[in-house]
Design a protein around this motif. Structure first.
Motif, short mmCIF file in Angstrom:
data_model
loop_
_atom_site.label_atom_id
_atom_site.label_comp_id
_atom_site.label_asym_id
_atom_site.label_seq_id
_atom_site.Cartn_x
_atom_site.Cartn_y
_atom_site.Cartn_z
N ILE A 1 0.86 -1.18 0.00
CA ILE A 1 0.00 0.00 0.00
C ILE A 1 0.90 1.23 0.00
CG2 ILE A 1 -1.88 1.22 1.17
CD1 ILE A 1 -1.98 -1.74 2.73
N ILE A 2 0.86 1.99 -1.09
CA ILE A 2 1.71 3.18 -1.22
C ILE A 2 0.81 4.39 -1.42
CG2 ILE A 2 3.57 4.28 -2.52
CD1 ILE A 2 4.46 1.56 -3.47
N HIS A 3 0.95 5.37 -0.56
CA HIS A 3 0.20 6.61 -0.76
C HIS A 3 0.64 7.23 -2.08
CE1 HIS A 3 -1.13 10.75 -0.27
NE2 HIS A 3 -1.95 10.33 0.70
N PRO A 4 -0.31 7.69 -2.90
CA PRO A 4 0.07 8.23 -4.21
C PRO A 4 1.12 9.33 -4.15
CG PRO A 4 -2.31 7.91 -4.10
CD PRO A 4 -1.78 7.64 -2.72
N GLY A 5 1.16 10.06 -3.04
CA GLY A 5 2.15 11.12 -2.92
C GLY A 5 3.57 10.63 -2.75
N ASP A 6 3.74 9.34 -2.50
CA ASP A 6 5.08 8.79 -2.29
C ASP A 6 5.62 8.06 -3.51
OD1 ASP A 6 5.55 9.68 0.36
OD2 ASP A 6 4.22 8.11 1.13
N VAL A 7 4.81 7.88 -4.54
CA VAL A 7 5.24 7.07 -5.68
C VAL A 7 6.49 7.64 -6.35
CG1 VAL A 7 4.59 6.37 -8.03
CG2 VAL A 7 2.99 6.02 -6.14
N ALA A 8 6.52 8.95 -6.57
CA ALA A 8 7.65 9.55 -7.29
C ALA A 8 8.94 9.55 -6.48
CB ALA A 8 7.29 10.99 -7.68
N ARG A 9 8.85 9.32 -5.18
CA ARG A 9 10.05 9.37 -4.34
C ARG A 9 11.00 8.21 -4.61
NH1 ARG A 9 8.72 10.09 1.79
NH2 ARG A 9 10.88 10.84 1.82
N PHE A 10 10.48 7.10 -5.13
CA PHE A 10 11.34 5.93 -5.36
C PHE A 10 12.43 6.26 -6.37
CE2 PHE A 10 7.82 4.08 -3.23
CZ PHE A 10 8.33 2.95 -2.58
N ALA A 11 12.05 6.85 -7.49
CA ALA A 11 13.05 7.21 -8.49
C ALA A 11 13.95 8.32 -7.97
CB ALA A 11 12.37 7.64 -9.78
N ALA A 12 13.37 9.30 -7.28
CA ALA A 12 14.17 10.43 -6.80
C ALA A 12 15.24 9.99 -5.82
CB ALA A 12 13.24 11.46 -6.15
N LEU A 13 14.94 8.98 -5.00
CA LEU A 13 15.89 8.48 -4.01
C LEU A 13 16.66 7.26 -4.50
CD1 LEU A 13 13.64 8.84 -0.83
CD2 LEU A 13 15.67 10.18 -1.37
N GLU A 14 16.43 6.86 -5.75
CA GLU A 14 17.07 5.68 -6.33
C GLU A 14 16.83 4.44 -5.48
OE1 GLU A 14 21.14 6.31 -7.57
OE2 GLU A 14 20.77 8.44 -7.88
N VAL A 15 15.57 4.25 -5.11
CA VAL A 15 15.15 3.07 -4.35
C VAL A 15 14.50 2.09 -5.31
CG1 VAL A 15 13.63 2.20 -2.52
CG2 VAL A 15 14.80 4.41 -2.25
N THR A 16 15.06 0.89 -5.41
CA THR A 16 14.52 -0.12 -6.32
C THR A 16 13.28 -0.77 -5.72
OG1 THR A 16 16.69 -0.60 -7.26
CG2 THR A 16 15.02 -2.31 -7.47
N VAL A 17 12.29 -1.00 -6.57
CA VAL A 17 11.06 -1.70 -6.19
C VAL A 17 11.33 -3.19 -6.27
CG1 VAL A 17 8.66 -2.14 -6.85
CG2 VAL A 17 9.61 0.18 -7.02
N ASN A 18 11.34 -3.85 -5.12
CA ASN A 18 11.55 -5.30 -5.03
C ASN A 18 10.16 -5.92 -4.87
OD1 ASN A 18 12.21 -7.94 -4.35
ND2 ASN A 18 13.91 -7.36 -3.02
N ALA A 19 9.52 -6.24 -5.99
CA ALA A 19 8.11 -6.60 -6.02
C ALA A 19 7.88 -8.09 -5.83
CB ALA A 19 7.48 -6.15 -7.34
N GLN A 20 6.88 -8.43 -5.04
CA GLN A 20 6.36 -9.80 -4.95
C GLN A 20 5.03 -9.79 -5.70
OE1 GLN A 20 8.27 -8.42 -2.14
NE2 GLN A 20 9.67 -9.54 -3.47
#
Length: 596
Positions: free
Chosen positions: A417-436
């Motif tokens: 569950i990701i608040h829509p306001g946080d979606v863009a922060r992953f790329a900005a912080l270079e955080v990889t999405v490790n998806a299950q």
């Protein structure tokens, strides 16, 4: 000058290089454990000689082997050797298996009078959590301890509670909860840190059993095309000891053939004051492991739990009390296992020491808190790679830290569950999405247990893979096995369809968040290998020959057919580690000699 002949030539198929289909390529040659050429059949024909093994792909796909970026191979293997409930469906089938197992002659994994194992599914039981009375009916005299499929809860019987001294007066630990029935008496379910009230009594998981479990898991992972993985917890957790020594032993002996790495576990009792000692111990463990050929450059932090037991950390309260926790759970926002200031201190220090952060995050508050911690680490250590450490006594070790820190690969796993306001922060912080990705569907657990606690608005924020990718985030994939199937094609099917093949009538879960097949396959091959710092994950000339031959070309299949794809052959460093018996079209994987 004659062209040296290849040891293997795969021809007449489609080639995926870890990022995309290679246009015009239909063949791959392998020599000396590496990919020696990728091209058309006519281009690679000259590489086939009298001793060359050829594989007629007959239109099938060849790709890098899968890398599972988040798996508990040691746990899965040990549980498969014990009372394994993972592949069962329905409450009665679980109880029947438990009774059968309890009747077996005691053996490793079934000794000291206990029945241990795991893999039961919350969706098989009303309210998600079964009562101890069900266990008492099939095993009345021996203590029983069974971890559920997500490893966030354990089911125990009355005898186990009695031996542990857990009763109505036992308080809940700070990082967990004892489920209770009438009068506050334990119902038989222990959540999160409450499992530790029992684990001191469990039969020890020996080094021999851990090694056997890892090898058993390796064999199964090879059979689904997984040639590398990250062991997501290396430390004492849920009754299991640190598996690092078992991995070192198997690596030294050559029995660990997969490209496995691990994440060192940050305990949930970590404090700001204990962070320096924790980091020092992690440095020492990293050095010991890498000397044995086993890389542990990730640090695993469990930020929160799961929504079904109200331990996923939410920005706003759950909509209604958990049926099993009672009305006192109203207004609950879940748990952060480390206070934000501790998480931030640990993130900054581990980042400075060159560790990749591997954060378990499920709820939107956990996601935001984790992103805040990584932001603090990025801000605190921006120039570390260019500085010499003043501690000359440990100059060699800190020089290694400095080299590691030049390339930090922080990642977050699960991301339900990701608040829509946080979606863009992953790329900005270079955080990889490790998806299950296998979880991104409407199954019984989602419908009956999860959505009623979240409500429609937050349910629509679940697993927003397409939005994350569109915002520029890097993608990797893993299974979290034994929580769910380790078969990447099942997860890829759900990533593309947003529906589970076992629930064909259920509506797709937020279908606009579906990934393309190319994106999903790239995430599970090249993306996860990059995250794992693995030499594999790429099917280009010069890369290690870690590859998989699939039973079809999935790019030619309708999307609902992806779950039927299987792996016919898996190879690590040019050595076949799995060949499916009776693969379509003749002999296993169509291995045959060619004439010059």
């Amino acid at each position: 000058m004659p062209v040296p002949h290849a040891e293997w030539v795969f021809h007449s198929g489609a080639v995926f290089d870890g990022r995309r289909l290679v246009r015009g390529a239909s063949a791959v040659a392998v020599s000396g454990g590496r990919v020696s050429a990728v091209g058309s059949d006519s281009e690679l024909r000259a590489l086939a000689g009298p001793a060359t093994q050829t594989v007629d792909l007959a239109g099938r796909l060849i790709s890098p082997g899968f890398t599972d970026a988040h798996v508990h191979a040691a746990y899965a293997g040990v549980e498969r050797l014990g009372c394994d409930l993972a592949e069962l469906s329905g409450a009665q089938s679980c109880l029947d298996r438990i009774a059968e197992y309890a009747a077996l002659t005691p053996a490793p994994g079934n000794d000291a009078g206990w029945v241990t194992g795991g893999g039961w599914y919350k969706g098989d039981f009303p309210g998600g959590y079964p009562d101890r009375a069900l266990l008492d009916a099939v095993v009345p005299d021996r203590p029983v301890y069974l971890i559920n499929r997500d490893h966030h809860s354990a089911w125990v019987n009355s005898r186990a509670l009695e031996l542990a001294g857990i009763d109505a007066s036992t308080p809940d630990p700070a990082d967990g909860r004892i489920e209770r029935g009438s009068g506050g008496h334990p119902s038989g379910i222990l959540h999160e840190g409450a499992m530790d009230l029992m684990t001191r009594l469990l039969p020890p998981v020996t080094a021999e059993l851990l090694e056997a479990g890892i090898l058993h898991a390796q064999e199964h992972l090879f059979s689904v095309g997984v040639t590398g993985w990250q062991e997501a917890i290396l430390g004492s957790y849920g009754g299991y000891p640190d598996a690092s020594a078992a991995y070192r032993s198997l690596s030294r002996s050559g029995k660990l053939k997969a490209r496995a790495a691990g994440a060192l576990w940050v305990p949930r009792d970590t404090t700001v004051d204990s962070v320096p000692d924790l980091v020092e111990s992690f440095r020492n463990r990293r050095a010991e492991n890498v000397a044995a050929g086993f890389s542990t450059r990730s640090a695993k932090i469990m930020v929160d739990g799961v929504p079904e037991n109200l331990t996923a950390a939410m920005l706003d309260p759950y909509l209604k009390p958990c049926a099993c926790a009672g009305p006192e759970s109203a207004g609950e926002r879940g748990l952060l296992y480390l206070p934000p200031e501790v998480l931030q201190a640990a993130a900054v220090a581990l980042d400075a020491a060159g560790f990749d952060l591997h954060l378990h995050v499920i709820g939107d508050r956990a996601v935001r808190t984790g992103l805040d911690a990584i932001a603090a680490a990025r801000a605190a250590n921006p120039g570390f790679a260019g500085r010499e450490h003043p501690d000359r006594q440990h100059a060699g070790r800190h020089q290694m830290d400095k080299r590691h820190h030049m390339d930090r690969r922080h990642h977050m796993a699960h991301l339900q569950i990701i608040h829509p306001g946080d979606v863009a922060r992953f790329a900005a912080l270079e955080v990889t999405v490790n998806a299950q990705a296998l979880w991104a569907c409407n199954d019984d657990q989602m419908r009956d247990l999860t959505v009623p606690l979240l409500g429609a608005e937050r349910a629509a924020w679940q697993y927003p893979f397409a939005d994350l990718e569109a915002a520029g985030a890097s993608l990797a994939m893993g299974s979290d096995w034994p929580v769910s199937s380790p078969d990447p094609w099942q997860a890829i099917h759900v990533a593309v369809n947003r529906a589970h093949p076992d629930h064909p009538g259920a509506p797709a879960l937020q279908p606009e968040q579906a990934l393309t097949l190319q994106s999903a396959l790239a995430a599970y091959t090249g993306g996860s290998a990059w995250l794992n710092r693995s030499a594999g994950g790429s099917l280009v000339s010069g890369a290690p020959a870690d590859l998989a031959v699939h039973s079809a070309n999935p790019f030619g299949l309708p999307a609902p057919g992806l779950s039927a794809v299987r792996v016919d052959l898996a190879m690590v460093a040019g050595e076949p580690v799995f060949v499916r018996d009776g693969a379509a079209g003749g002999t296993p994987a169509r291995l045959q000699r060619t004439s010059a």
